[in-house]
Design a protein around this motif. Structure first.
Motif, mmCIF file in Angstrom:
data_model
loop_
_atom_site.group_PDB
_atom_site.id
_atom_site.type_symbol
_atom_site.label_atom_id
_atom_site.label_comp_id
_atom_site.label_asym_id
_atom_site.label_seq_id
_atom_site.Cartn_x
_atom_site.Cartn_y
_atom_site.Cartn_z
ATOM 1 N N LEU A 25 0.836 -1.193 0.000
ATOM 2 C CA LEU A 25 0.000 0.000 0.000
ATOM 3 C C LEU A 25 0.874 1.248 0.000
ATOM 4 N N PRO A 26 0.368 2.366 -0.509
ATOM 5 C CA PRO A 26 1.123 3.622 -0.418
ATOM 6 C C PRO A 26 1.117 4.138 1.019
ATOM 7 N N HIS A 27 2.218 4.775 1.406
ATOM 8 C CA HIS A 27 2.338 5.338 2.751
ATOM 9 C C HIS A 27 2.883 6.756 2.652
ATOM 10 N N THR A 28 2.290 7.653 3.417
ATOM 11 C CA THR A 28 2.752 9.041 3.421
ATOM 12 C C THR A 28 4.053 9.142 4.218
ATOM 13 N N ARG A 29 4.707 10.249 4.060
ATOM 14 C CA ARG A 29 5.962 10.488 4.784
ATOM 15 C C ARG A 29 5.723 10.487 6.288
ATOM 16 N N VAL A 67 3.898 8.042 -5.212
ATOM 17 C CA VAL A 67 2.489 8.042 -5.589
ATOM 18 C C VAL A 67 1.958 9.442 -5.320
ATOM 19 N N MET A 68 1.589 10.133 -6.376
ATOM 20 C CA MET A 68 1.111 11.508 -6.232
ATOM 21 C C MET A 68 -0.381 11.517 -5.889
ATOM 22 N N GLY A 69 -0.765 12.364 -4.970
ATOM 23 C CA GLY A 69 -2.166 12.591 -4.665
ATOM 24 C C GLY A 69 -2.811 11.596 -3.725
ATOM 25 N N TYR A 70 -2.052 10.687 -3.144
ATOM 26 C CA TYR A 70 -2.622 9.743 -2.181
ATOM 27 C C TYR A 70 -2.900 10.506 -0.891
ATOM 28 N N GLU A 73 -1.557 14.023 -0.697
ATOM 29 C CA GLU A 73 -0.133 14.338 -0.531
ATOM 30 C C GLU A 73 0.715 13.273 -1.216
ATOM 31 N N LEU A 74 2.008 13.488 -1.204
ATOM 32 C CA LEU A 74 2.948 12.545 -1.792
ATOM 33 C C LEU A 74 3.064 11.321 -0.891
ATOM 34 N N ALA A 75 3.077 10.156 -1.503
ATOM 35 C CA ALA A 75 3.216 8.913 -0.738
ATOM 36 C C ALA A 75 4.230 8.023 -1.447
#
Length: 87
Positions: A25-29, A67-70, A73-75
């Motif tokens: 899965l995508p994860h944010t900073r 991943v842009m826009g998750y 924000e950036l992820a």
């Protein structure tokens, strides 16, 4: 990255980030910052760890993608290549 020798090449923080990102899965900073050893560490410190992880994992067939826009924000998302780059 299944063998113990592959995991040993990672620092403790890199290992925590790798295990956290292993869910595909995508994860944010900010989410990845929870893997840092000090709760006072800035979320921007994650970027340096991701750079090191990319260098170590890429030859073993892993990519860390932006991943842009998750969640607006950036992820970052870790994926496995079908074939490692050295084959």
């Amino acid at each position: 990255m299944t063998s113990d020798t592959d995991i040993e090449m990672l620092t403790n923080t890199e290992r925590r980030i790798f295990e956290f990102m292993s869910d595909d899965l995508p994860h944010t900073r900010a989410e990845l910052a929870t893997c840092l050893p000090d709760e006072l560490s800035a979320p921007t410190a994650v970027r340096g760890h991701l750079t090191n992880l990319r260098k170590k994992l890429s030859p073993r067939g892993y990519l860390i993608l932006c991943v842009m826009g998750y969640k607006r924000e950036l992820a970052y998302r870790m994926v496995r290549r079908l074939r490692p780059s050295h084959e």
